[in-house]
Design a protein around this motif. Structure first.
Motif, mmCIF file in Angstrom:
data_model
loop_
_atom_site.group_PDB
_atom_site.id
_atom_site.type_symbol
_atom_site.label_atom_id
_atom_site.label_comp_id
_atom_site.label_asym_id
_atom_site.label_seq_id
_atom_site.Cartn_x
_atom_site.Cartn_y
_atom_site.Cartn_z
ATOM 1 N N ALA A 112 0.837 -1.197 0.000
ATOM 2 C CA ALA A 112 0.000 0.000 0.000
ATOM 3 C C ALA A 112 0.873 1.249 0.000
ATOM 4 C CB ALA A 112 -0.904 0.006 1.228
ATOM 5 N N VAL A 168 -13.180 5.500 6.061
ATOM 6 C CA VAL A 168 -13.046 5.438 4.608
ATOM 7 C C VAL A 168 -14.260 6.067 3.930
ATOM 8 C CG1 VAL A 168 -12.892 3.886 2.633
ATOM 9 C CG2 VAL A 168 -11.516 3.450 4.665
ATOM 10 N N PRO A 176 -12.752 4.621 -7.218
ATOM 11 C CA PRO A 176 -12.027 3.638 -6.411
ATOM 12 C C PRO A 176 -12.900 2.470 -5.997
ATOM 13 C CG PRO A 176 -12.593 5.533 -5.066
ATOM 14 C CD PRO A 176 -13.001 5.878 -6.474
ATOM 15 N N VAL A 226 -13.357 0.051 -2.900
ATOM 16 C CA VAL A 226 -13.075 -0.097 -1.471
ATOM 17 C C VAL A 226 -13.567 -1.474 -1.041
ATOM 18 C CG1 VAL A 226 -13.526 0.779 0.847
ATOM 19 C CG2 VAL A 226 -13.306 2.380 -1.079
ATOM 20 N N LEU A 232 -5.630 -5.632 -2.378
ATOM 21 C CA LEU A 232 -4.700 -4.701 -3.017
ATOM 22 C C LEU A 232 -3.911 -5.394 -4.116
ATOM 23 C CD1 LEU A 232 -3.269 -2.516 -0.105
ATOM 24 C CD2 LEU A 232 -5.171 -2.027 -1.644
ATOM 25 N N ASP A 283 -8.392 -0.277 -4.419
ATOM 26 C CA ASP A 283 -7.763 0.978 -3.993
ATOM 27 C C ASP A 283 -7.657 1.089 -2.483
ATOM 28 O OD1 ASP A 283 -7.670 2.678 -6.676
ATOM 29 O OD2 ASP A 283 -9.569 1.598 -6.627
ATOM 30 N N VAL A 284 -8.619 0.511 -1.765
ATOM 31 C CA VAL A 284 -8.611 0.530 -0.304
ATOM 32 C C VAL A 284 -8.987 -0.852 0.201
ATOM 33 C CG1 VAL A 284 -9.519 1.574 1.805
ATOM 34 C CG2 VAL A 284 -9.311 2.960 -0.263
ATOM 35 N N ALA A 332 -4.252 1.650 1.754
ATOM 36 C CA ALA A 332 -4.776 2.341 0.577
ATOM 37 C C ALA A 332 -3.674 2.672 -0.413
ATOM 38 C CB ALA A 332 -5.494 3.621 0.986
ATOM 39 N N ARG A 333 -4.069 2.662 -1.679
ATOM 40 C CA ARG A 333 -3.260 3.238 -2.739
ATOM 41 C C ARG A 333 -3.833 4.625 -3.038
ATOM 42 N NH1 ARG A 333 -3.189 -2.156 -5.422
ATOM 43 N NH2 ARG A 333 -1.192 -3.098 -4.861
ATOM 44 N N THR A 334 -2.974 5.537 -3.423
ATOM 45 C CA THR A 334 -3.387 6.946 -3.468
ATOM 46 C C THR A 334 -3.678 7.476 -4.865
ATOM 47 O OG1 THR A 334 -1.049 7.576 -3.416
ATOM 48 C CG2 THR A 334 -2.224 7.501 -1.314
ATOM 49 N N ILE A 362 -7.342 7.839 -4.181
ATOM 50 C CA ILE A 362 -7.686 8.164 -2.798
ATOM 51 C C ILE A 362 -6.770 9.305 -2.335
ATOM 52 C CG2 ILE A 362 -7.740 7.316 -0.409
ATOM 53 C CD1 ILE A 362 -9.887 6.075 -2.155
ATOM 54 N N LEU A 397 -8.089 10.884 3.758
ATOM 55 C CA LEU A 397 -8.181 9.629 4.497
ATOM 56 C C LEU A 397 -7.719 9.839 5.932
ATOM 57 C CD1 LEU A 397 -8.717 6.593 4.633
ATOM 58 C CD2 LEU A 397 -6.398 6.218 3.759
#
Length: 473
Positions: free
Chosen positions: A78, A95, A189, A191, A211, A216-217, A237-239, A242, A247
């Motif tokens: 992540a 989230v 995204p 989640v 992931l 994404d989350v 999480a990947r940004t 996001i 967050l």
């Protein structure tokens, strides 16, 4: 004096801080009020070390929490990670606040947990519900089909995110990679509430974690399948889709300002254990579960969930064809000191983790097999969990209904009204009725069926279901 039996502290900064606190105990003039004394209320407070002025200074000068979260982010691949001492409940709500704003639309799997639905209330989001596929042979939920999400996003191009719960409570695993593709085709995204999947991705016989599959989350409960304290959870999480600052704001807005250091330290220790010994420990637990499934398959009529779309560490059995009542089986297990995660008339779920051994898993499988034989009766049709078949109709947004004026009416008078409350058979905690939804005869039938099957009706103002709370129209 607390110990580090597996030598993890060198790779677990929060665990190291927790151990050092006990090795060199201070005389604190800070909270908590027990001041580390166990002669007042007993060992119930033993090990309770705060984050502030405990694991770290009051000003968080050493940064051990940030260090531990960075290590977890690297392990799961992540960009950012946040630990939670409020469980996946807090994580899901944080989230929800992070991905969209008041009045926005999101696509949400109906297999979501209560915590995510209340996250919709807190964030003011309006759900577009998507239903999971249901296995005809067992009546249990499978994953949400990617094409179902595509259709929902096509119909609602204003949607800001897709929320799903995967794996399911009973251990079925959906097509998360396909769901990620569907969400990303619309540049939103995905989640995943992966509360039951903290172990995924750490052994070749396990499914990959969300992931790894493009989500994404990922929210996961460290305490469910890893050796962490209750309430330990992780947000990863990947940004790309996001906003990390948002967050963080969502996490801080919904978190306690007095986080329990023991929970944080156990999360860090569980992460270090998973990184170093996870493959071995999980392999042993998977082998034990495989043997237990073989034993249970030898029981005539007992359906044992298995296969590539099932978590290898969930023991889920369907009892309908045996005629045995799962509530009676559960009573036998409790009398033997073998509580299981869930039991109703038709379905029994036992959770296996890397803390289990061939002996413990074999013992519970044998006990289940014998109890089913003791309570065997005429076979009955597979009814399935009716909650998975409810087709919700949103009359007003959940937030509006949750905070609206309400009244209590008799169950029979509730049809056609708008629910002011959340009601979910628990476990698994999946809503049959949510704030803002139209109450239908189908919904009430599902709730009554769950109640009559011995499932606890949770969160309702009247768990007997004699009455419901509805909005004032």
């Amino acid at each position: 004096m607390p110990t580090d039996p597996r030598g993890l502290r060198g790779d677990a900064p929060l665990l190291d801080s927790w151990l050092r606190f006990h090795e060199h105990p201070p005389t604190p003039f800070t909270i908590p009020g027990h001041k580390q004394r166990t002669d007042l209320v007993g060992d119930v407070v033993a090990g309770d070390v705060p984050l502030y002025a405990g694991l770290d200074t009051m000003k968080l000068a050493t940064g051990v929490l940030a260090d531990a979260e960075a290590r977890a982010a690297r392990l799961w691949g992540a960009d950012v990670c946040r630990f939670s001492t409020g469980g996946a409940t807090h994580a899901n709500q944080a989230v929800a606040l992070a991905v969209a704003g008041d009045g926005d639309t999101v696509v949400v799997s109906r297999t979501l947990h209560r915590s995510m639905l209340l996250g919709l209330v807190l964030a003011g989001l309006t759900p577009v519900w998507v239903q999971p596929e249901v296995d005809a042979a067992t009546g249990l939920p499978l994953g949400v089909a990617p094409e179902t999400v595509r259709r929902a996003l096509d119909a609602h191009p204003e949607a800001r995110a897709v929320f799903v719960g995967d794996p399911s409570y009973v251990g079925t695993v959906g097509d998360v990679a396909g769901l990620a593709d569907a969400a990303h085709e619309h540049d939103v995204p995905l989640v995943v509430d992966a509360a039951w999947a903290a172990h995924f991705g750490f052994h070749p016989d396990l499914p990959r974690h969300p992931l790894q599959l493009g989500a994404d989350v990922m929210v996961t409960s460290a305490h469910k399948t890893l050796p962490a304290w209750s309430q330990a959870a992780i947000i990863l999480a990947r940004t790309e889709r996001i906003d990390p600052a948002r967050l963080d704001a969502g996490v801080e807005a919904t978190a306690t300002t007095s986080p329990a250091g023991a929970i944080l330290a156990s999360t860090d220790a569980a992460r270090a254990l998973l990184a170093r010994d996870g493959d071995q420990l999980l392999g042993e637990a998977i082998a034990a579960t495989r043997a237990a499934r073989e034993r249970l398959r030898s029981v005539a009529g007992l359906v044992v969930l298995d296969g590539p779309a099932v978590d290898p560490l969930k023991l889920t059995v369907v009892l309908s064809a045996t005629g045995a009542d799962g509530n009676a089986v559960e009573r036998d297990l409790l009398a033997a000191g073998l509580p299981v995660e869930s039991a109703d008339r038709d379905v029994l779920v036992a959770v296996v983790s890397l803390a289990d051994t061939a002996e413990t898993v074999g013992t519970v499988a044998e006990a289940v097999a014998r109890a089913v034989e003791r309570h065997r009766g005429p076979a009955r049709p597979v009814v399935g969990a009716a909650v998975y078949r409810v087709r919700p109709t949103t009359a007003v947004p959940p937030r509006q209904a949750f905070f609206s004026a309400a009244e209590t009416v008799a169950l029979g008078d509730a049809v056609g009204r708008t629910s002011a409350e959340l009601i979910a058979p628990y476990p698994p905690g999946i809503p049959a009725l949510a704030p803002g939804e139209l109450i239908t005869a189908e919904t009430l039938e599902a709730l009554e069926q769950a109640r009559d099957a011995g499932i606890r009706i949770a969160y309702a103002a009247d768990p007997s279901l004699a009455t419901l709370r509805v909005t004032l129209d």
